[in-house]
Design an enzyme around this catalytic site. Structure first.
Site, PDB file in Angstrom:
ATOM      1  N   ASN A 121      31.558  78.602  -5.744  1.00 21.72           N
ATOM      2  CA  ASN A 121      30.131  78.871  -5.945  1.00 21.72           C
ATOM      3  C   ASN A 121      29.476  79.040  -4.586  1.00 21.72           C
ATOM      4  O   ASN A 121      29.683  78.226  -3.686  1.00 21.72           O
ATOM      5  CB  ASN A 121      29.504  77.695  -6.720  1.00 21.72           C
TER       6      ASN A 121
ATOM      7  N   GLY B 147      30.137  68.290 -13.084  1.00 24.92           N
ATOM      8  CA  GLY B 147      30.966  68.198 -14.275  1.00 24.92           C
ATOM      9  C   GLY B 147      32.298  67.538 -13.959  1.00 24.92           C
ATOM     10  O   GLY B 147      32.576  67.131 -12.821  1.00 24.92           O
TER      11      GLY B 147
ATOM     12  N   SER C 244      26.513  75.942  -4.334  1.00 25.60           N
ATOM     13  CA  SER C 244      26.989  74.794  -5.102  1.00 25.60           C
ATOM     14  C   SER C 244      26.202  73.541  -4.729  1.00 25.60           C
ATOM     15  O   SER C 244      26.046  73.222  -3.546  1.00 25.60           O
ATOM     16  CB  SER C 244      28.475  74.562  -4.840  1.00 25.60           C
ATOM     17  N   SER C 245      25.697  72.827  -5.740  1.00 27.90           N
ATOM     18  CA  SER C 245      25.005  71.554  -5.499  1.00 27.90           C
ATOM     19  C   SER C 245      26.048  70.507  -5.157  1.00 27.90           C
ATOM     20  O   SER C 245      26.935  70.228  -5.954  1.00 27.90           O
ATOM     21  CB  SER C 245      24.220  71.123  -6.741  1.00 27.90           C
TER      22      SER C 245
ATOM     23  N   THR D 261      22.570  74.510 -11.713  1.00 28.60           N
ATOM     24  CA  THR D 261      21.315  74.545 -10.957  1.00 28.60           C
ATOM     25  C   THR D 261      20.378  75.607 -11.515  1.00 28.60           C
ATOM     26  O   THR D 261      19.167  75.371 -11.668  1.00 28.60           O
ATOM     27  CB  THR D 261      21.604  74.826  -9.471  1.00 28.60           C
TER      28      THR D 261
ATOM     29  N   SER E  77      31.474  73.172 -10.811  1.00 30.25           N
ATOM     30  CA  SER E  77      30.791  73.932  -9.778  1.00 30.25           C
ATOM     31  C   SER E  77      30.919  75.428 -10.054  1.00 30.25           C
ATOM     32  O   SER E  77      32.007  75.937 -10.300  1.00 30.25           O
ATOM     33  CB  SER E  77      31.390  73.604  -8.413  1.00 30.25           C
ATOM     34  N   GLY E  78      29.797  76.125 -10.014  1.00 27.23           N
ATOM     35  CA  GLY E  78      29.788  77.560 -10.260  1.00 27.23           C
ATOM     36  C   GLY E  78      29.502  77.926 -11.694  1.00 27.23           C
ATOM     37  O   GLY E  78      29.449  79.108 -12.049  1.00 27.23           O
TER      38      GLY E  78
ATOM     39  N   GLU F 141      35.941  67.041 -12.836  1.00 28.44           N
ATOM     40  CA  GLU F 141      36.665  67.777 -11.794  1.00 28.44           C
ATOM     41  C   GLU F 141      38.150  67.424 -11.827  1.00 28.44           C
ATOM     42  O   GLU F 141      38.522  66.242 -11.798  1.00 28.44           O
ATOM     43  CB  GLU F 141      36.078  67.485 -10.410  1.00 28.44           C
TER      44      GLU F 141
END
Length: 1134
Positions: A160, A390, A163-164, A115, A110-111, A392
């Site tokens: 993020n 990704g 973040s998605s 996206t 994330s970040g 984690e």
């Protein structure tokens, strides 16, 4: 060396190493240092072969302009410096030109910019594909789907701001030209727990804040909301405002995007009502209330929020309140109702909120897919874009991290498999010997998780489904029993003694050694999150809601379709989705983008090496480089290789005139590079060691410096020579002018001295001589001019004479050829006449001989022979004339040629009959099955109504379309279409006649093979559903009106309110289709055609009487109530 090669090669002006495969030496430290060096120079993209590594710069860079798009368009992948556009262009051109389906896999934590990377890929493809109004509309819809999904699926996290919180896979479909036709989106594992609880420093999903900040006061009033965020328990307040995010502007963007994608206004309103209802649901609180049996029962504290939520969704308040207090457990034959305590009520409330939001999100994805799906059914090319979480590794890892990391294990497995397969295919294609590459195969980890018998997910499902007490501890005990000996599983309580004293491993945790490193998972919440249960009472209450979306979101709540089977667990669903995704990816050519976050501060120009190193490890980038380098580190086609390094060999410089491969062989032989350092493929040169490539580059750089020095030397020599020659010419000119000036001065001086010596007479004599010389020169010029003119005129006359002679010769020659041709033509005509005369005389002579020879035979049967010959000639002439005068192939054409002779009457009639049958057969052969069915319906309508109803002739020319409302595509009737399970045979708007006043109310009329449905034409709400088995007959008048009565079986449930009196312009088609359906099912329907018939309304019978006369309101029939037992219908006169 070409100019383009000099400017655009990947190896020129390279900061660090642009392709990690060429990194020397290859260590983790050199890998990180190379990334840092490029990042410090704003080079955020780096290659590993065909894989793109992308570092998030946390600032805008001028590398995504329209000029950049054109720069990378239709260029070789390694031709320019690393860029995400190069990968997008390579994938698009492979899809368009080589007809290979593509997929682009974007991974990272994330970040890291996943996206944004997917947006860049889609925007690049949209920019380089075709143009046109329809194509632009498709591209705009595909691009505008992103803001909608981001609003409902993205949230601010500590890592993020956008973040998605879901995985997205989009298949973009293209036609054979490479123009987009549409797309299909799949979503994976929305983080729905965020709806009810957010970690500190994070927000709920964007749409909640956007709605409260950007909606108008009128909209908020309709949704019963307030702008104050503090009034809603589901919204965190410590990070409600985010720098750089304008929630109000984003809300307007989302509304505009939903309109572009194709959402109707009522659909947008329904979605916002559900979002508001979730906020209201979070404010519902409970209190305990003791019962007689000693158990506590939950009760709603303040019913205001409950009431407003029920009003938004059209739910009965008491039913929802009961569902929060009681739970019904159904067995096969029994129902048991148990009370819910306060903790269970809060659990039920949060479960309902999470399910409402996740199902709404799934419905949004489905609705977007309906709008952006390809309309044509031609074969399509597909480019998939996967934007998924990704790997984690957090301080506290739970069920979500477990299945996310499982997905990444599967992606890593397919990544290594496809990378090796791609390498092997290229080696085989180029004729290079393939050597097996040693690498870590993570299939053993995937099997540990997904094995159907002993896998962790299978054991979790088994634990969730077994009877008895089920807790997270019992699940961990089962893992410790079954997985204890697995080399990648670690637990403090397992039988494996080496972990008994491992204090880094708590008792309520287990650890898995993933390909990216060890991850510690806390089992707390595994069972509940995998169950993901929603009480059936709540599902049934939601299904009964009077809201357009509720029945679609909670189909299991339908009491008529109670399914006692336990719904699939979250782990099972995710595993199935991942399996489908892997199968899909294996059918496509993969392209990879690995996103890396340079720092945790979301700040520009900061590169945290430890953080980047951590991501490099769990993304498996070092493993990727080793796989790429296991064979040959660098490969290049012969032509660009020779073009780049040809200056290193005298034989290939400056131009090599033979095949490119031979030139490369001469070049490498001259450079004395060892044979084991390279191999020759069919179209490429393969270099094993990066050092060899860098040696070539160093020699090339030195050679370029030498060439630059030589060019400078030649240029400077040319420049000095040019300057010298210019000065030399200038000196000659100056000297000439000076000598002329000196002579003129000497002459003038001489004349002055002569004048002084000889006096005035000498001067006059000299003047006369000069004037005489001038006159002589003028005379010579005049004579020469006259002489030249005379010569020119004589030459002109000669040319004209020659032209006339040539023309005369041409005319004479043409006349001679014409006369010769005419003589030849006369000769040929004479010969033809003679040959014809000879043929005629010979024919007469043969005829005479035949007649003399066979005269005795003709004398006996002359009359019969002549008769038969005459008849034969007459028949032959008859058939030839008939062939010329045959009528058209239309079966309704009744014309036929006249009979020429009386004796041909029978044959003439029979031929007419045979021709008509053959013509009808040919006409029938042209029919498709659909057209045949239409004509059968028309024929059946003729049998029912011809010469019986005045309206029938006007319906003959109108095709029977059936579905006039386009039920499948019209969003207005989507809900109604979903409620009707059978195929709709006829859909139209009819008028239902009210017996009280004779006026008609519009209704949607649906006809299937089983039922007849009447529904409200505005809301689509079903008003009546009549089984066709309850329909006994139909009554119509004999006039031109559209009124008809449907008579129902007495005593049936459908006949409770009596018969139906309806009016429709398509009466003929409706009754014909009714008759066909009843006949095909073996039943009969009575069709009564009369100008006066009875209709049963509840308990009373009403007479419907049809009168001819001029209605006041135009040419349509009107119905009026005369009394309680009579309805008069005025029909206009024909």
């Amino acid at each position: 060396m070409s100019k383009m090669e000099a400017k655009t090669s990947l190896l020129d002006n390279m900061i660090g190493v642009g392709d990690m495969v060429l990194l020397e030496p290859l260590t983790e430290e050199s890998f990180i240092n190379n990334l840092k060096n490029r990042f410090d120079h704003s080079e955020i993209y780096t290659y590993i072969g065909s894989v793109v590594i992308s570092l998030n710069p946390y600032r805008p860079l001028p590398i995504y302009t329209a000029d950049k798009v054109e720069e990378y368009r239709n260029r070789n992948f390694y031709e320019l410096s690393p860029h995400i556009y190069a990968l997008a262009d390579e994938a698009y051109r492979s899809l368009r030109d080589q007809d290979k389906d593509q997929c682009i896999l974007i991974t990272g934590e994330s970040g890291a910019g996943k996206t944004e990377a997917s947006k860049l890929v889609m925007s690049y493809v949209a920019a380089v594909c075709g143009k046109g109004q329809e194509v632009n509309k498709v591209k705009e819809q595909l691009l505008q789907s992103n803001p909608v999904l981001e609003a409902f699926g993205n949230a601010k996290t500590v890592r993020n701001d956008n973040s998605s919180r879901f995985g997205k896979y989009m298949d973009i479909e293209f036609d054979f030209k490479g123009d987009p036709l549409g797309g299909v989106i799949s979503n994976y594992l929305l983080e729905k727990s965020r709806v009810v609880k957010q970690p500190r420093g994070e927000r709920n999903f964007h749409i909640f804040y956007q709605l409260l900040s950007g909606a108008s006061e009128d909209t908020l009033k309709k949704l019963k909301l307030d702008r104050d965020l503090s009034k809603y328990n589901y919204l965190s307040l410590d990070s409600a405002a985010v720098n750089g995010l304008d929630d109000a502007a984003n809300f307007r963007t989302v509304r505009n995007a939903m309109q572009i994608v194709g959402f109707m206004e009522d659909e947008v309103q329904s979605v916002l009502e559900l979002v508001a209802a979730i906020l209201k649901l979070g404010n519902i609180e409970f209190k305990p209330e003791s019962r007689v049996n000693g158990f506590d029962e939950s009760r709603v504290k303040d019913k205001n929020d409950l009431k407003e939520m029920c009003e938004l969704l059209g739910i009965e308040q008491s039913a929802l309140e009961r569902a929060f207090s009681f739970r019904t457990v159904e067995a096969r034959l029994d129902k048991v109702s148990t009370t819910l305590n306060v903790a269970q009520a809060y659990y039920a409330r949060d479960a309902l909120a999470k399910n409402l939001y996740s199902r709404l999100f799934s419905w949004l994805v489905t609705r977007i897919n309906e709008s952006i799906k390809a309309q044509t059914k031609v074969r399509k090319k597909v480019m998939g874009v996967l934007d998924i979480y990704g790997f984690e590794i957090f301080e506290d890892n739970s069920f979500e991290q477990f299945i996310i990391n499982y997905c990444n294990e599967k992606l890593q497995q397919i990544f290594i498999e496809l990378t090796l397969r791609e390498e092997q295919e290229e080696y085989v294609r180029e004729g290079i010997e393939w050597t097996n590459i040693e690498y870590f195969n993570n299939a053993i980890i995937c099997d540990l998780i997904e094995n159907n018998q002993n896998g962790i997910l299978a054991m979790l499902d088994e634990e969730c489904l077994r009877p008895g007490t089920v807790t997270d501890e019992t699940f961990l005990d089962k893992l410790n029993t079954i997985c204890a000996d697995h080399q990648h599983f670690e637990s403090r309580l397992s039988k494996n003694s080496k972990f008994l004293t491992d204090h880094t491993l708590p008792h309520n945790c287990f650890r898995i050694q993933h390909y990216a490193g060890k991850v510690l998972y806390r089992v707390e919440g595994f069972v509940d999150k995998n169950n993901d249960l929603l009480y059936r009472d709540l599902s049934q209450v939601m299904f009964k809601a009077n809201h357009s979306l509720m029945k679609l979101l909670f189909p299991e709540g339908n009491p008529n379709k109670v399914n006692l089977k336990r719904p699939p667990t979250a782990g099972f669903q995710f595993r199935a989705s991942v399996g489908t995704l892997m199968k899909n990816l294996l059918t496509k050519n993969p392209n990879y983008i690995r996103c890396i976050k340079p720092n945790d501060k979301k700040a520009a120009h900061i590169f945290t090496e430890s953080l980047v190193c951590h991501q490099v490890r769990y993304l498996g980038l070092m493993e990727n480089v080793r796989v790429r380098r296991a064979g040959y580190a660098f490969r290049q086609a012969y032509e660009p290789c020779l073009e780049r390094y040809k200056m290193l060999c005298k034989q290939t410089w400056p131009h090599w005139k033979g095949p490119a491969r031979e030139g490369v062989e001469v070049l490498l032989t001259d450079l004395q590079i060892p044979n084991e350092e390279f191999s020759y493929g069919r179209s490429k040169i393969f270099i094993r060691n990066p050092r060899t490539l860098f040696t070539l580059e160093n020699k090339r750089a030195q050679c370029l410096e030498d060439l630059a020095t030589l060019i400078q030397k030649i240029y400077r020599g040319w420049k000095r020579r040019t300057e010298f020659l210019l000065m030399k010419r200038s000196q000659v000119v100056v000297a000439a002018w000076y000598r002329r000036y000196a002579v003129r001065c000497s002459l003038i001086l001489f004349l002055l001295m002569s004048l002084e010596d000889t006096g005035f007479l000498c001067a006059r004599k000299i003047l006369r001589e000069l004037k005489y010389q001038k006159r002589c020169q003028e005379a010579v010029t005049t004579i020469a001019a006259y002489w030249h003119g005379t010569q020119a005129r004589m030459e002109l006359r000669r040319l004209k004479t020659e032209a006339r002679n040539r023309h005369a010769v041409s005319v004479i020659w043409a006349s001679w050829l014409g006369m010769k041709a005419r003589r030849e033509l006369r000769r040929l005509k004479e010969e033809a006449r003679r040959r014809h005369a000879v043929a005629v005389i010979w024919a007469y002579w043969l005829g005479l001989k035949v007649r003399r020879e066979y005269r005795k035979f003709f004398r006996a049967n002359a009359g019969k022979k002549i008769y038969e010959f005459t008849i034969q000639r007459i028949m032959q002439k008859y058939f030839l004339e008939l062939k010329k005068t045959l009528p058209s192939m239309s079966p309704i054409d009744k014309s036929w040629p006249a009979r020429p002779y009386l004796f041909l009457e029978g044959a003439h009639t029979e031929l007419r009959r045979i021709f008509h049958l053959w013509r009808c057969k040919k006409y029938r052969e042209q029919f498709t099955e659909q057209k045949k069915a239409i004509f059968e319906e028309k024929l059946e309508a003729s049998e029912i109504f011809k010469d019986k109803k005045t309206l029938y002739p006007s319906s003959v020319g109108q095709p029977f379309k059936g579905d006039y409302l386009e039920m499948k595509t019209n969003p207005r009737y989507q809900k109604l279409n979903n409620l009707v399970e059978e195929k709709v045979i006829l859909a139209d708007i009819v008028n239902k006649i009210n017996r009280a006043n004779g006026k008609g109310a519009p209704r949607v009329f649906l006809l299937t093979k089983i039922n007849l449905v009447l529904a409200d034409h505005k809301t689509g709400q079903m008003k009546a559903s009549v089984p066709l088995s309850d329909l006994t007959g139909v009554s119509v008048s004999s006039q031109s009106d559209g009124f008809f009565a449907l008579r129902l079986k007495e005593g049936s449930a459908s006949a409770a309110k009596g018969d139906f009196l309806l009016s429709s312009e398509r009466l003929i088609e409706i009754i014909t289709k009714l008759h066909r359906i009843k006949t095909s099912s073996g039943e009969q329907i009575n069709i009564d055609i009369s100008d006066e018939f009875l209709v049963q309304f509840k308990q009373d019978k009403v007479c419907v009487k049809f009168l001819q006369g001029g209605p006041k309101n135009g040419n349509s029939a009107t119905c009026k109530r005369k009394n309680n037992r009579l309805l008069e219908v005025s029909v206009p006169s024909p």
